[in-house]
Design a protein around this motif. Structure first.
Motif, PDB file in Angstrom:
ATOM      1  N   HIS A  10       0.818  -1.216   0.000  1.00 43.47           N
ATOM      2  CA  HIS A  10       0.000   0.000   0.000  1.00 43.47           C
ATOM      3  C   HIS A  10       0.849   1.262   0.000  1.00 43.47           C
ATOM      4  N   TRP A  11       2.060   1.178   0.508  1.00 42.69           N
ATOM      5  CA  TRP A  11       2.900   2.374   0.504  1.00 42.69           C
ATOM      6  C   TRP A  11       3.308   2.747  -0.926  1.00 42.69           C
ATOM      7  N   THR A  12       3.426   1.748  -1.829  1.00 48.84           N
ATOM      8  CA  THR A  12       3.730   2.098  -3.219  1.00 48.84           C
ATOM      9  C   THR A  12       2.537   2.797  -3.861  1.00 48.84           C
ATOM     10  N   GLU A  13       1.331   2.414  -3.477  1.00 50.87           N
ATOM     11  CA  GLU A  13       0.149   3.113  -3.987  1.00 50.87           C
ATOM     12  C   GLU A  13       0.099   4.537  -3.450  1.00 50.87           C
ATOM     13  N   LEU A  14       0.493   4.706  -2.184  1.00 50.14           N
ATOM     14  CA  LEU A  14       0.527   6.041  -1.596  1.00 50.14           C
ATOM     15  C   LEU A  14       1.527   6.922  -2.339  1.00 50.14           C
ATOM     16  N   ILE A  15       2.694   6.378  -2.611  1.00 46.73           N
ATOM     17  CA  ILE A  15       3.715   7.129  -3.337  1.00 46.73           C
ATOM     18  C   ILE A  15       3.204   7.514  -4.730  1.00 46.73           C
ATOM     19  N   ALA A  16       2.584   6.539  -5.411  1.00 49.17           N
ATOM     20  CA  ALA A  16       2.056   6.807  -6.750  1.00 49.17           C
ATOM     21  C   ALA A  16       0.965   7.868  -6.712  1.00 49.17           C
ATOM     22  N   PRO A 158      -0.632   4.437  16.870  1.00 47.16           N
ATOM     23  CA  PRO A 158       0.581   5.113  17.356  1.00 47.16           C
ATOM     24  C   PRO A 158       0.411   6.627  17.273  1.00 47.16           C
ATOM     25  N   PRO A 159       0.907   7.364  18.248  1.00 45.91           N
ATOM     26  CA  PRO A 159       0.718   8.820  18.231  1.00 45.91           C
ATOM     27  C   PRO A 159       1.396   9.500  17.051  1.00 45.91           C
ATOM     28  N   ASP A 160       2.477   8.899  16.523  1.00 47.42           N
ATOM     29  CA  ASP A 160       3.217   9.518  15.420  1.00 47.42           C
ATOM     30  C   ASP A 160       3.059   8.748  14.111  1.00 47.42           C
ATOM     31  N   TRP A 161       1.887   8.108  13.959  1.00 41.88           N
ATOM     32  CA  TRP A 161       1.725   7.211  12.806  1.00 41.88           C
ATOM     33  C   TRP A 161       1.859   7.940  11.469  1.00 41.88           C
ATOM     34  N   ALA A 162       1.303   9.161  11.364  1.00 39.96           N
ATOM     35  CA  ALA A 162       1.341   9.884  10.090  1.00 39.96           C
ATOM     36  C   ALA A 162       2.781  10.218   9.695  1.00 39.96           C
ATOM     37  N   GLU A 163       3.557  10.690  10.658  1.00 37.79           N
ATOM     38  CA  GLU A 163       4.946  11.026  10.370  1.00 37.79           C
ATOM     39  C   GLU A 163       5.745   9.786   9.982  1.00 37.79           C
ATOM     40  N   VAL A 165       4.570   7.025   8.577  1.00 40.91           N
ATOM     41  CA  VAL A 165       4.171   6.596   7.225  1.00 40.91           C
ATOM     42  C   VAL A 165       4.851   7.468   6.178  1.00 40.91           C
ATOM     43  N   ASP A 166       4.857   8.778   6.403  1.00 37.03           N
ATOM     44  CA  ASP A 166       5.493   9.682   5.440  1.00 37.03           C
ATOM     45  C   ASP A 166       6.985   9.381   5.307  1.00 37.03           C
ATOM     46  N   ALA A 167       7.643   9.161   6.444  1.00 33.92           N
ATOM     47  CA  ALA A 167       9.083   8.891   6.414  1.00 33.92           C
ATOM     48  C   ALA A 167       9.378   7.566   5.700  1.00 33.92           C
ATOM     49  N   PHE A 168       8.555   6.549   5.974  1.00 36.47           N
ATOM     50  CA  PHE A 168       8.768   5.255   5.331  1.00 36.47           C
ATOM     51  C   PHE A 168       8.526   5.349   3.831  1.00 36.47           C
ATOM     52  N   ALA A 169       7.458   6.020   3.417  1.00 31.52           N
ATOM     53  CA  ALA A 169       7.169   6.184   1.996  1.00 31.52           C
ATOM     54  C   ALA A 169       8.301   6.924   1.300  1.00 31.52           C
ATOM     55  N   ALA A 170       8.878   7.919   1.975  1.00 29.72           N
ATOM     56  CA  ALA A 170       9.994   8.659   1.379  1.00 29.72           C
ATOM     57  C   ALA A 170      11.204   7.754   1.184  1.00 29.72           C
ATOM     58  N   ARG A 171      11.463   6.851   2.148  1.00 33.79           N
ATOM     59  CA  ARG A 171      12.597   5.935   2.009  1.00 33.79           C
ATOM     60  C   ARG A 171      12.371   4.928   0.882  1.00 33.79           C
TER      61      ARG A 171
END
Length: 437
Positions: A10-16, A158-163, A165-171
């Motif tokens: 799903h992270w590849t779909e988010l990136i796309a 998790p309290p920082d889930w959005a951050e 996810v963004d960091a993982f998608a960027a990597r």
């Protein structure tokens, strides 16, 4: 049986999605600037030349996207969008109406994903969340926000889930599709303890399998983990119903048979015993020897007792002593509470080899009960997890005239001993109960 999950990355779909949204925004902005400088219109929607170009760019975003996104396989939705964009070109509908329709379809897709991939909830042990979420997914009056909130309640937020996810998608995006780089990234993200840099607890076998197979995708190994977790959660080890002897209810001796200390204890128990129903006092004779029973020292069949106290059509089956219980209990359960699978029972197919705690395939032989029958105040038993998973769907069709899918099996049955204990403790709050080992 539950099949291995193969959820998409799903992270590849988010990136796309982010990339395609950025491209569309840039393209539309360029068209607006060009229209303003060359055509002199106050708004691009007033320009007969540029407005269709803007609509075409939006149409390409959804109809001709080169990437896999949530709407990629929804062909009927594509056809509907073609008509909506054609109407937008002629100013028969607004862009806001198209956006609202896209959001509505995305919500329907989200609900479909949760139905199809129930493994999202394997970490949740709260039956209330499972039941509520299933109801929400089929109830159009429950908003997407409510569904999302229930999901978070089930899996933990998790309290920082959005951050994160963004960091993982960027990597992932930075890896540029390099298989070795992605594999290292996935290992660090999904298998390693961030504090110790050691593999997470119980993850080593999966990590070794993932690293040893260069053709295995991350979604495949995650699907295997979720499948195993689902089976572990639903099929917790229980004593086998056909070999275990459940301990019956025992009463304390009357106060005049005990010393002063025991009398105080017995009086407290006697005060509690009054909450027990009359069916536990008006007992039938011993099943084996026919002896009349003393209500203060009784061995009973827990299945018969549970059905009786739920209000079902069943009489108590009792024994006067451990000797009679040992002599008659197994024959009674084989006759009165036989495996619902009949000739399809896995034990029948294995020539009755029931001595081992596990089946040949590693699954448990613990008894399970049909949930629907339990609601009808009767107990329909399957001798093992494999019997339940292989035969409960047919049982639902024959006896409940209800359709059931193989991937719903875990929600159709309940562990037998755990269920019986719950019923008997609920119905007999004043009785001291023990189970024969």
């Amino acid at each position: 049986m539950v099949q291995p999950a193969t959820t998409p990355e799903h992270w590849t779909e988010l990136i796309a999605a982010r990339r395609q949204r950025r491209i569309l925004t840039e393209q539309v902005a360029a068209l607006k600037r060009s229209c303003a400088s060359e055509c002199g219109k106050r708004h691009v929607s007033e320009c007969s030349k540029c407005w269709p170009l803007v609509i075409d760019k939006m149409r390409q975003r959804y109809i001709e996207s080169p990437d896999r996104e949530w709407f990629t396989s929804r062909k009927a939705f594509h056809q509907e969008l073609e008509e909506l964009f054609a109407d937008a070109k002629e100013h028969r509908i607004s862009i806001r109406q198209i956006e609202a329709r896209i959001e509505s379809e995305k919500e329907a897709w989200y609900r479909w994903i949760l139905r199809k991939h129930a493994e999202f909830l394997v970490t949740c042990n709260d039956d209330y969340v499972h039941d509520e979420l299933r109801g929400m997914l089929d109830d159009p009056d429950r908003s997407r926000d409510e569904v999302v909130e229930m999901m978070w309640r089930g899996i933990g937020k998790p309290p920082d889930w959005a951050e994160r996810v963004d960091a993982f998608a960027a990597r992932v995006a930075a890896a540029g599709g390099n298989p070795a780089a992605l594999k290292k990234l996935y290992v660090d993200e999904f298998f390693m303890d961030k504090g110790t840099s050691e593999p997470l607890e119980d993850s080593k076998p999966y990590l070794d399998e993932y690293l040893s197979n260069e053709n295995m995708g991350i979604e495949e190994i995650l699907g295997k983990i979720m499948k195993d977790a689902q089976e572990s959660r639903n099929l917790r080890p229980q004593r086998d119903m056909h070999t275990a002897r459940l301990d019956d209810l025992r009463r304390a001796k009357m106060a005049d048979e005990l010393n002063k200390k025991q009398q105080a204890k017995s009086q407290a128990q006697a005060a509690q015993e009054r909450v027990a129903g009359e069916d536990l006092y008006n007992l039938p004779p011993c099943l084996v020897c026919g002896k009349t029973l003393d209500t203060h020292d009784v061995f009973s069949c827990p299945v018969c007792q549970a059905v009786t106290q739920m209000g079902g059509k069943k009489e108590l089956t009792v024994f006067c002593s451990e000797e009679c219980h040992a002599a008659g209990f197994d024959d009674h359960t084989s006759e009165a509470h036989a495996c619902e699978s009949g000739d399809n029972c896995v034990l029948e197919r294995s020539d009755g080899q029931v001595d081992d705690v596990e089946m040949d395939d590693g699954t448990s032989q613990d008894g399970f009960i049909c949930r629907e029958c339990l609601g009808l105040k009767r107990v329909t038993a399957f001798c093992s997890e494999r019997c339940a998973f292989e035969n409960v769907v047919n049982h639902y069709q024959r006896h409940h005239e209800a359709k059931a899918d193989a991937d719903e099996v875990s929600s159709l049955v309940r562990p037998m001993q755990e269920t019986l204990e719950s019923i008997l403790r609920r119905e007999n709050p004043g009785l001291h109960m023990e189970w024969l080992a």
